[in-house]
Design an enzyme around this catalytic site. Structure first.
Site: not given
Ligand code: FA5
Length: 357
Positions: A167, A188, A214, A228, A271, A325
């Site tokens: 992140w 997130h 980010r 999100q 998790v 979650a």
């Molecule tokens: C997370 O952010 C975790 N907090 C999700 C989670 C929550 C997992 C609870 C388990 C339990 P991740 O980095 O994969 O996970 O981001 C989740 C989603 O956010 C991605 O699948 C994507 O759809 C979206 N996302 C992430 N980064 C970006 C970005 N730079 N631009 C647009 N969408 C994004």
């Protein structure tokens, strides 16, 4: 109006000839008056206290008696005639106006005012939170400027944990001007897990929509600011099967009742076990196409059973309570639903794009 007659000068002795000249110019000008303002100007010019006819009437006294009688009668007759003509012209103009008003067809449908609409990201957030509301999840929101403690530490991501690299973070300057404080723009929506649990005893069932940030280069699938939706359910006896059932129901409500889902192992420090969920491609029904990159599956979220350390961190008894979650990218889901191929379109503010939804 065209040329106007001059007021009779003091050398112009009133005569019947002068009165006839005045009548001709007065009637010609009256015929040209086209609104209330012009009629009033005309009245002042001829019949007002300093008007041309009035000054003739005033100067009658200088005439010999016989002439005074005939010229006076002609002048008075002209005044009556001009007053009548003024009334007639006023009525004529008024009638013309009301005829124009009558030509307005009030039964025609009105012109439509411009109505704005909800941004496709807002629409998607509402549809998703509605789907979870139907399953008993409350919608809550949290701060976008977040403490490092909630964004990372409370989620079992200590300072030296390699997962922190996942992140790339925008730090917020501390009040004393130091570059790095303990405040950041949340990367997130997961920090709301601990915030909600700190304030609530189980059972907990919430979804948390909101902006995340980010520090990364933008491209067709990555924005530096995006949305999100987090989900959290904690209670006695919650199992992985509950998580799968809930997420399956969500996928069917948002992507259609015939959808299949697939869970595969994934890693998130907060998790255990962790999973990613995919749905079978709704464009090709799993056969393989450009949308699903020929795999037949589209990943839509990360999920898992809440790590015991996260539960203990907020004072929950991890022997007694369990939970799941999940977190999903809203733009990603909106892109899938509407066949949008570039995430940057959502924030570009281009009405040609936005008005399609
Ligand atoms: C997370 O952010 C975790 N907090 C999700 C989670 C929550 C997992 C609870 C388990 C339990 P991740 O980095 O994969 O996970 O981001 C989740 C989603 O956010 C991605 O699948 C994507 O759809 C979206 N996302 C992430 N980064 C970006 C970005 N730079 N631009 C647009 N969408 C994004």
């Amino acid at each position: 109006m065209s040329s106007r007659s001059e007021a009779p000068s003091s050398s112009d002795a009133p005569s019947e000839g002068l009165i006839e000249t005045l009548r001709a110019s007065a009637l010609a000008e009256l015929g040209e008056a086209s609104d209330g303002g012009e009629l009033d100007e005309w009245r002042v010019r001829y019949l007002g206290r300093k008007g041309q006819l009035t000054s003739i009437l005033r100067s009658l006294a200088s005439l010999p008696v016989e002439e005074r009688r005939t010229v006076g009668a002609a002048a008075n007759q002209l005044r009556t005639a001009l007053e009548e003509q003024l009334q007639a012209r006023t009525d004529e103009l008024r009638n013309a106006l009301s005829t124009a008003a009558e030509q307005l067809d009030v039964t025609l449908p009105g012109r439509r005012g411009h109505r704005g609409g909800l941004h496709p990201v807002t629409q998607t957030i509402r549809d998703i939170t509605d789907a979870f509301a139907a399953m008993g999840f409350q919608t809550v929101e949290g701060p976008e400027v977040e403490l490092e403690r909630y964004n990372f530490d409370a989620l079992n991501i200590p300072a030296d944990h390699p997962a922190r690299d996942l992140w790339d973070t925008m730090w917020v300057e501390s009040p004393d001007g130091e570059d790095r404080s303990d405040m950041l723009l949340r990367t997130h929506t997961s920090p709301m897990q601990a915030r909600v649990m700190e304030k609530t005893d189980p059972p907990v069932r919430v979804v948390v929509p909101g902006r995340c940030y980010r520090y990364e280069a933008t491209d067709a699938t990555h924005e530096w600011c995006f949305h999100q939706i987090e989900g959290l359910a904690v209670d006695e006896g919650i199992s992985f099967a509950d998580m799968k059932g809930t997420l399956y129901e969500f996928a069917r409500r948002i992507f259609g009742s015939e959808r299949k889902v697939r869970f595969r192992v994934d890693f998130f420090p907060f998790v255990e076990p962790g999973a990613e969920m995919a749905i079978d491609c709704f464009k090709c029904n799993g056969g393989g196409c450009n949308l699903c990159k020929q795999t037949g599956w589209i990943e839509i979220l990360g999920a898992g059973m809440v790590h015991p350390k996260v539960l203990e961190g907020v004072g929950y008894d991890s022997e007694k309570y369990t939970g799941f979650a999940f977190g999903m990218g809203v733009e990603r889901i909106a892109m899938l639903r509407h066949g949008i191929d570039d995430v940057r379109l959502f924030a570009a503010g281009d009405l040609r794009f936005l008005s399609q939804f």
